[in-house]
Design an enzyme around this catalytic site. Structure first.
Site, PDB file in Angstrom:
ATOM      1  N   ASP A  57       0.871  -1.174   0.000  1.00  0.00           N
ATOM      2  CA  ASP A  57       0.000   0.000   0.000  1.00  0.00           C
ATOM      3  C   ASP A  57       0.908   1.223   0.000  1.00  0.00           C
ATOM      4  OD1 ASP A  57      -1.758   2.057   0.371  1.00  0.00           O
ATOM      5  OD2 ASP A  57      -2.531   1.368   2.301  1.00  0.00           O
ATOM      6  N   LYS A 102       2.919  11.229  -3.690  1.00  0.00           N
ATOM      7  CA  LYS A 102       1.887  10.509  -4.436  1.00  0.00           C
ATOM      8  C   LYS A 102       0.999  11.474  -5.218  1.00  0.00           C
ATOM      9  CE  LYS A 102      -1.693   6.986  -3.620  1.00  0.00           C
ATOM     10  NZ  LYS A 102      -2.271   6.110  -2.579  1.00  0.00           N
ATOM     11  N   GLU A 138      -7.459   0.614  -4.791  1.00  0.00           N
ATOM     12  CA  GLU A 138      -7.493   0.541  -3.329  1.00  0.00           C
ATOM     13  C   GLU A 138      -8.844   0.060  -2.788  1.00  0.00           C
ATOM     14  OE1 GLU A 138      -6.214   4.419  -2.281  1.00  0.00           O
ATOM     15  OE2 GLU A 138      -4.094   3.987  -2.619  1.00  0.00           O
ATOM     16  N   ASP A 144     -12.644   5.666   1.888  1.00  0.00           N
ATOM     17  CA  ASP A 144     -11.196   5.694   2.080  1.00  0.00           C
ATOM     18  C   ASP A 144     -10.847   6.991   2.800  1.00  0.00           C
ATOM     19  OD1 ASP A 144      -8.472   5.652   2.049  1.00  0.00           O
ATOM     20  OD2 ASP A 144      -8.264   5.333  -0.111  1.00  0.00           O
TER      21      ASP A 144
END
Length: 260
Positions: free
Chosen positions: A8, A71, A169, A191
């Site tokens: 992850d 990211k 994800e 999330d």
């Protein structure tokens, strides 16, 4: 057959895990101090490159050479991120469709920074198993486009990993909770990450997941306001479920994003 680990690669923290062969359950691999989370931070210090908790301690002392939330920059051009650069103390430069980060007397790309995080997780897994780790599955947000997904694969390659698959994800979260055993249904996956807050609507049929819709705040830089919580937690599922229903009504009404 070589072992494959799951990674992850998060905006704020990252981790590496594997499936226990005896129980069939996922297990997160801790570091030597027992910590499972690795801060997704890289500091280019004079004494060398630091990653994780050691890099996080440099945020105050050396903010201009300590890279975090990289990211957000993966696979994106300067025009895509220029409005977000005010949140970063380090210098981001345009470069032929991508961006580069200037640290001291060198320039690095977001995949190169992410590769440092991935390499640290790779070494953690190798220490745990006592054998080389060469293959990995890496999760990405469902809204990542092809360029962002390719940048993630490039980061894995730089780190010495063969990225055998990129998994959304919300799909990974559903698999972790065994929801693939449901024969048919629609699932909402929230999330609430360190840097993002979004919701994904998944359809499942015979163990196959399809991402129907994604919404939320992919650039959450401050604590979520109570109104935002209400809007996303209450109204978004309703709106997205309606959108998902329309996509089943026939061609041309609505096209769901491609599942990865």
């Amino acid at each position: 057959m070589s072992r494959i680990v799951g990674i992850d690669l998060g905006t704020t923290n990252s981790l590496v895990a594997y499936v226990d062969e005896k129980t069939g359950l996922p297990r997160v691999i801790p570091d030597r101090d027992g910590r499972t989370l690795l801060p997704s931070i890289v500091s280019f210090a004079s004494e060398g490159v630091l990653v994780g908790a050691a890099a996080r301690r440099q945020l105050v002392r050396r903010p201009d050479t300590t890279v975090y939330s990289v990211k957000r920059l993966m696979g994106r051009g300067y025009e895509d991120v220029k409005d977000e650069l005010c949140y970063f103390p380090f210098k981001v430069l345009p470069c032929e469709g991508i961006v580069k980060i200037q640290v001291r007397d060198r320039e690095v790309t977001p995949p190169e920074v992410s590769a440092i995080v991935l390499k640290s997780l790779k070494e953690r897994a190798e220490a745990n198993f006592g054998e080389p780790i060469e293959k990995a599955v890496i999760t990405v947000p469902a809204y990542f486009n092809d360029s962002q997904r390719q940048a993630t694969k490039d980061a894995g390659r730089i780190a010495g990993l063969d990225v055998v698959r990129i998994v959304n994800e919300p799909t990974a979260a559903s698999l972790a909770y065994g929801l693939q055993k449901i024969r048919e249904g629609v699932i909402a996956v929230y999330d609430l990450g360190g840097g993002t807050f979004d919701i994904s609507i998944l359809a499942i049929e015979n163990g196959v997941f399809e991402v129907l819709a994604v919404n939320g705040d992919s650039a959450q830089t401050a604590p979520v306001r109570p109104r935002t919580w209400l809007e996303i937690a209450v109204f978004a599922p309703l709106c997205l479920t309606l959108r998902a229903s329309r996509c089943r009504a026939g061609p041309g009404r609505w096209r769901p994003p491609p599942a990865g």
